[in-house]
Design a protein around this motif. Structure first.
Motif, mmCIF file in Angstrom:
data_model
loop_
_atom_site.group_PDB
_atom_site.id
_atom_site.type_symbol
_atom_site.label_atom_id
_atom_site.label_comp_id
_atom_site.label_asym_id
_atom_site.label_seq_id
_atom_site.Cartn_x
_atom_site.Cartn_y
_atom_site.Cartn_z
ATOM 1 N N THR A 115 0.864 -1.093 0.238
ATOM 2 C CA THR A 115 -0.024 0.116 0.042
ATOM 3 C C THR A 115 0.318 1.049 0.328
ATOM 4 O O THR A 115 0.042 2.077 -0.339
ATOM 5 N N LEU A 116 2.653 1.118 0.088
ATOM 6 C CA LEU A 116 2.776 2.288 0.504
ATOM 7 C C LEU A 116 2.872 2.653 1.791
ATOM 8 O O LEU A 116 3.089 4.190 1.925
ATOM 9 N N TYR A 117 1.804 2.476 2.606
ATOM 10 C CA TYR A 117 1.210 3.169 3.334
ATOM 11 C C TYR A 117 2.446 2.524 4.821
ATOM 12 O O TYR A 117 2.524 1.386 4.971
ATOM 13 N N ARG A 118 3.299 3.239 5.531
ATOM 14 C CA ARG A 118 4.192 2.900 6.396
ATOM 15 C C ARG A 118 3.736 3.574 8.078
ATOM 16 O O ARG A 118 3.149 4.452 8.093
ATOM 17 N N LEU A 119 3.937 2.193 9.121
ATOM 18 C CA LEU A 119 3.776 2.670 10.348
ATOM 19 C C LEU A 119 5.252 2.789 10.620
ATOM 20 O O LEU A 119 6.554 2.574 10.691
ATOM 21 N N HIS A 120 5.637 4.353 10.927
ATOM 22 C CA HIS A 120 7.751 4.580 11.079
ATOM 23 C C HIS A 120 7.728 5.571 12.816
ATOM 24 O O HIS A 120 6.942 6.373 12.812
ATOM 25 N N GLY A 121 8.709 5.487 12.216
ATOM 26 C CA GLY A 121 9.806 6.024 13.901
ATOM 27 C C GLY A 121 10.368 7.658 12.920
ATOM 28 O O GLY A 121 9.864 8.136 12.186
ATOM 29 N N THR A 122 10.218 8.578 14.444
ATOM 30 C CA THR A 122 10.094 10.399 14.206
ATOM 31 C C THR A 122 11.153 10.357 15.074
ATOM 32 O O THR A 122 11.397 10.722 16.411
ATOM 33 N N ASN A 123 12.365 11.401 15.359
ATOM 34 C CA ASN A 123 12.702 12.651 16.020
ATOM 35 C C ASN A 123 12.497 13.411 16.036
ATOM 36 O O ASN A 123 12.925 14.483 17.518
ATOM 37 N N GLU A 124 11.512 13.409 15.909
ATOM 38 C CA GLU A 124 10.537 15.200 16.411
ATOM 39 C C GLU A 124 9.546 14.845 16.961
ATOM 40 O O GLU A 124 8.093 14.956 16.581
ATOM 41 N N PRO A 125 9.173 14.839 18.223
ATOM 42 C CA PRO A 125 8.247 14.739 18.876
ATOM 43 C C PRO A 125 7.281 15.667 19.014
ATOM 44 O O PRO A 125 6.595 15.645 19.170
ATOM 45 N N ALA A 126 7.915 16.946 18.603
ATOM 46 C CA ALA A 126 6.748 17.888 18.661
ATOM 47 C C ALA A 126 5.898 17.746 17.335
ATOM 48 O O ALA A 126 4.762 18.779 16.913
ATOM 49 N N SER A 127 6.041 17.082 16.444
ATOM 50 C CA SER A 127 4.835 16.931 15.144
ATOM 51 C C SER A 127 4.118 16.111 15.754
ATOM 52 O O SER A 127 3.146 15.272 14.840
ATOM 53 N N ILE A 128 4.404 14.845 16.785
ATOM 54 C CA ILE A 128 3.146 14.019 16.622
ATOM 55 C C ILE A 128 0.953 15.267 17.045
ATOM 56 O O ILE A 128 1.677 16.092 17.923
ATOM 57 N N GLY A 129 0.946 14.896 17.297
ATOM 58 C CA GLY A 129 -0.666 15.254 17.346
ATOM 59 C C GLY A 129 -0.688 16.525 16.341
ATOM 60 O O GLY A 129 -2.244 16.809 16.442
ATOM 61 N N LYS A 130 0.226 16.523 14.895
ATOM 62 C CA LYS A 130 -0.701 17.061 13.868
ATOM 63 C C LYS A 130 -0.181 16.198 12.946
ATOM 64 O O LYS A 130 -0.010 15.266 12.305
ATOM 65 N N ALA A 131 -0.477 17.234 11.827
ATOM 66 C CA ALA A 131 -0.582 16.867 10.821
ATOM 67 C C ALA A 131 0.600 17.362 9.735
ATOM 68 O O ALA A 131 0.634 18.870 10.093
ATOM 69 N N VAL A 132 1.827 17.010 9.392
ATOM 70 C CA VAL A 132 3.121 18.011 8.432
ATOM 71 C C VAL A 132 2.969 17.334 7.359
ATOM 72 O O VAL A 132 1.933 16.616 6.261
ATOM 73 N N SER A 133 3.964 18.128 6.456
ATOM 74 C CA SER A 133 4.027 17.731 5.452
ATOM 75 C C SER A 133 4.318 16.487 4.835
ATOM 76 O O SER A 133 3.323 16.482 3.467
ATOM 77 N N SER A 134 4.720 15.887 4.740
ATOM 78 C CA SER A 134 5.079 14.688 4.362
ATOM 79 C C SER A 134 5.526 13.376 4.894
ATOM 80 O O SER A 134 5.242 13.221 6.440
ATOM 81 N N GLY A 135 4.805 11.972 4.647
ATOM 82 C CA GLY A 135 4.869 10.712 5.078
ATOM 83 C C GLY A 135 3.827 10.206 5.803
ATOM 84 O O GLY A 135 2.602 10.324 5.607
#
Length: 225
Positions: A180-200
């Motif tokens: 599906t090209l859908y992924r669950l993955h990690g991030t080093n940006e805790p401030a992006s949690i709970g938000k919609a970001v530009s990619s990913g």
């Protein structure tokens, strides 16, 4: 998204947090004292869940509790559902991921979502999982952002590490034998949690995606709503 893997890291599928620097002239006038922000209370459970991970292949720093809102911290919650235990449910409206447990509970994680995170919904399976994956941007992304060409499939993708958009772990979602090209993955940006970001797709703090990775079996069902 990605073919091999999706994007994001330190924090995001290619995003970063900019620091705003204010410069001023020196004066002889006195200034009002700047109030000192109190340090938040950090309990043992926060340190256990979000402290440093020096034993990782790429050692992870701890998470600043001021950046990760309490409602998006990993916790066990009451959760009524007809889904079988072991199923992953992603609620894109509330920015939560639930791992269904027996007896009416679930482990809940806060997530951040990118464009691809909203573009796909339905039922599928976690076909496979990878620790510290490589990231291969899709051709459409490279066309929009030519500077990503060095990380194309032909060039072997971006190697694992703290700067890799997929972070510490990635879980790959298939319907039948179709990626599906859908992924669950990690991030080093805790401030992006709970938000919609530009990619990913669906990003979790690295400490949370490691926890999820260890709990979820390959082949588990996933439902995205």
């Amino acid at each position: 998204m990605t073919n091999h893997v999706t994007r994001r890291q330190v924090l995001s599928g290619g995003l970063g947090i900019a620091a705003l620097t204010l410069a001023g002239c020196s004066t002889t006038t006195s200034r009002a004292p700047v109030p000192v922000q109190p340090q938040p209370q950090v309990d043992a459970s926060f340190l256990q869940n979000y402290g440093p991970r020096p034993q990782e292949e790429f050692p992870l720093p701890g998470i600043d509790p001021r950046v990760l809102a309490p409602e998006f911290r990993r916790q066990r919650v009451a959760y009524r559902t007809d889904e079988e235990p072991g199923t992953v449910v992603v609620d894109t409206r509330s920015f939560y991921l639930y791992l269904v447990e027996p007896s009416g509970t679930a482990m809940r994680y806060g997530v951040g979502l990118g464009r691809q995170g909203f573009e796909w919904s339905g039922r599928a399976r976690i076909a496979w999982k990878r620790p510290w994956p490589t990231w291969t941007p899709p051709e459409e992304m490279i066309a929009r952002e030519p500077h990503l060409e060095p990380y194309s499939a032909e060039n072997g993708g971006m190697q694992p590490g703290l700067g890799n958009p997929l972070g510490a772990r990635a879980l790959y979602i298939f319907q039948g034998n179709v990626d599906t090209l859908y992924r669950l993955h990690g991030t080093n940006e805790p401030a992006s949690i709970g938000k919609a970001v530009s990619s990913g797709c669906v990003r979790l703090i690295n400490q949370d995606v490691i926890d999820l990775y260890d709990r979820v079996r390959s082949g588990a069902s996933i439902v995205v709503v």
